[in-house]
Write an enzyme that holds these catalytic residues in place. Structure first.
Site, PDB file in Angstrom:
ATOM      1  N   ASP A 172      -2.107  -9.396   4.179  1.00 21.91           N
ATOM      2  CA  ASP A 172      -2.241  -9.320   2.733  1.00 21.91           C
ATOM      3  C   ASP A 172      -2.421  -7.868   2.310  1.00 21.91           C
ATOM      4  O   ASP A 172      -2.946  -7.041   3.073  1.00 21.91           O
ATOM      5  CB  ASP A 172      -3.454 -10.119   2.257  1.00 21.91           C
ATOM      6  CG  ASP A 172      -3.300 -11.613   2.488  1.00 21.91           C
ATOM      7  OD1 ASP A 172      -2.165 -12.058   2.690  1.00 21.91           O
ATOM      8  OD2 ASP A 172      -4.336 -12.310   2.467  1.00 21.91           O
ATOM      9  N   LYS A 173      -2.038  -7.561   1.097  1.00 27.27           N
ATOM     10  CA  LYS A 173      -2.159  -6.203   0.575  1.00 27.27           C
ATOM     11  C   LYS A 173      -3.561  -5.642   0.800  1.00 27.27           C
ATOM     12  O   LYS A 173      -3.721  -4.506   1.245  1.00 27.27           O
ATOM     13  CB  LYS A 173      -1.822  -6.191  -0.922  1.00 27.27           C
ATOM     14  CG  LYS A 173      -2.081  -4.860  -1.607  1.00 27.27           C
ATOM     15  CD  LYS A 173      -1.833  -4.950  -3.101  1.00 27.27           C
ATOM     16  CE  LYS A 173      -2.184  -3.630  -3.793  1.00 27.27           C
ATOM     17  NZ  LYS A 173      -1.971  -3.703  -5.259  1.00 27.27           N
TER      18      LYS A 173
END
Length: 351
Positions: A172-173
């Protein structure tokens, strides 16, 4: 594309971009790849009279979608008889139209961009990258540039010949930590098969609200949330996919008068948001998780407190088991200190 059918406008300047399969997206991609992005001049005929401009143009310049042509009209890149076109205008059928194609953000997505990358290991077959929180892995809507993929293409231009620039799996970012990147199609195929066979060892550390039991296994299938398409959720729907997370509690602490626990998670599967969803399903949302945690607690930390700490795999070149670890980023380490948790707990008892 030269349009010469009687009763239709003639395209005076567009090159031939037709393909046998008629794939609009492929055609648009070909057009976008043209470095010149040459202007297109069209002369309309009486057969076009009374038709909306965007509809006429999309039928005559089929390599571009109607939506993109509408964007160019609205942004002033379409002239009718030398005057900027209006979005909903209709044509009389004797006009000269000049279109100035503009590259869309997604057309620039797979371009090299210089950026500092923390390369933990590199050899002829693969790289292991320690991704910082805040860095998007792969271009997508809203993030067409500045991604890890762009940085990899700058570091090794040859990765342009490997699908997804060699990226095998994603984080995930706002999750930090270790990722493996293949440097050839052969290595990428091997590593993807290892992921599918669940032989890649991935361990994460997370700080969660509350005090879970000392250890446990969450075997709960996941699917897209039925009402909020941004989220994933534990689900019994037919579309749900198997998801298994093993966890152990390493230490406990206090933040703002509330109990927190440092947990280490080992993944058998790699579903989107898996650890965040699984821990939240037990009532132990990650500290800083604005998507799955309680709104009034999400300001405690600027992103979910989740770090891909350890990565193990069979090297696609040597066939030997390899393993790497990445220490906690400074902000995560400071968060543990704030909670009164010794950072040494992260690696305590690791197998």
């Amino acid at each position: 594309m030269s349009l010469t059918t009687p009763g239709m406008a003639k395209n005076l300047s567009e090159p031939d971009l037709s393909t046998e399969d008629g794939d609009d997206e492929a055609l648009e991609g070909i057009a976008a790849a043209s470095s010149a992005l040459a202007s297109i001049t069209l002369r309309l005929t009486p057969a076009d009279c009374g038709v909306r401009l965007d509809k006429v143009l999309s039928s005559l310049v089929g390599q571009y979608s109607r939506g993109r042509i509408q964007q160019w009209i609205e942004s002033g890149h379409v002239l009718v008889d030398g005057v900027t076109a209006r979005a909903k205008s209709t044509v009389f059928g004797d006009e000269t139209v000049v279109i100035s194609p503009q590259a869309a953000p997604e057309d620039e997505a797979f371009k090299p961009e210089a950026m500092a990358l923390d390369i933990v290991h590199e050899d002829g077959a693969l790289m292991v990258v320690n991704k910082p929180a805040g860095l998007v892995v792969h271009p997508a809507a809203g993030n067409w540039s500045g991604t890890l993929l762009n940085g990899l293409l700058h570091l090794h231009p040859a990765l342009g010949g490997v699908p997804r620039a060699g990226i095998v799996h994603r984080l995930d970012k706002d999750t930090s930590g270790l990722m493996v990147v293949a440097k050839s199609l052969i290595a990428q195929t091997d590593l993807v098969r290892q992921l599918q066979a669940r032989t890649v060892k991935r361990q994460y550390v997370a700080l969660v609200w509350g005090t879970p039991q000392l250890n446990g296994t969450i075997d709960a299938a996941m699917a897209r949330h039925p009402r909020d398409r941004i989220k994933m959720a534990v689900s019994e729907s037919l579309s749900a996919k198997s998801a298994i997370t093993h966890y152990e509690r390493l230490a406990t602490g206090i933040i703002d008068g509330k109990a927190v626990s440092l947990v280490r998670c080992r993944l058998e599967t790699g579903r989107t948001h898996q650890i965040r969803v699984h821990m939240q399903s037990l009532g132990f949302a990650l500290v800083g998780d604005a998507l799955y945690g309680k709104a009034h607690l999400s300001s405690t930390f600027p992103h979910q407190a989740l770090h891909a700490w350890r990565l193990g795999l069979i090297h696609p070149g040597s066939g030997k088991q390899r393993e790497w670890t990445a220490g906690l980023p400074a902000d995560f380490a400071d968060l543990l200190k704030r909670a009164g948790i010794d950072i040494a707990a992260v690696s305590a008892g690791a197998d």
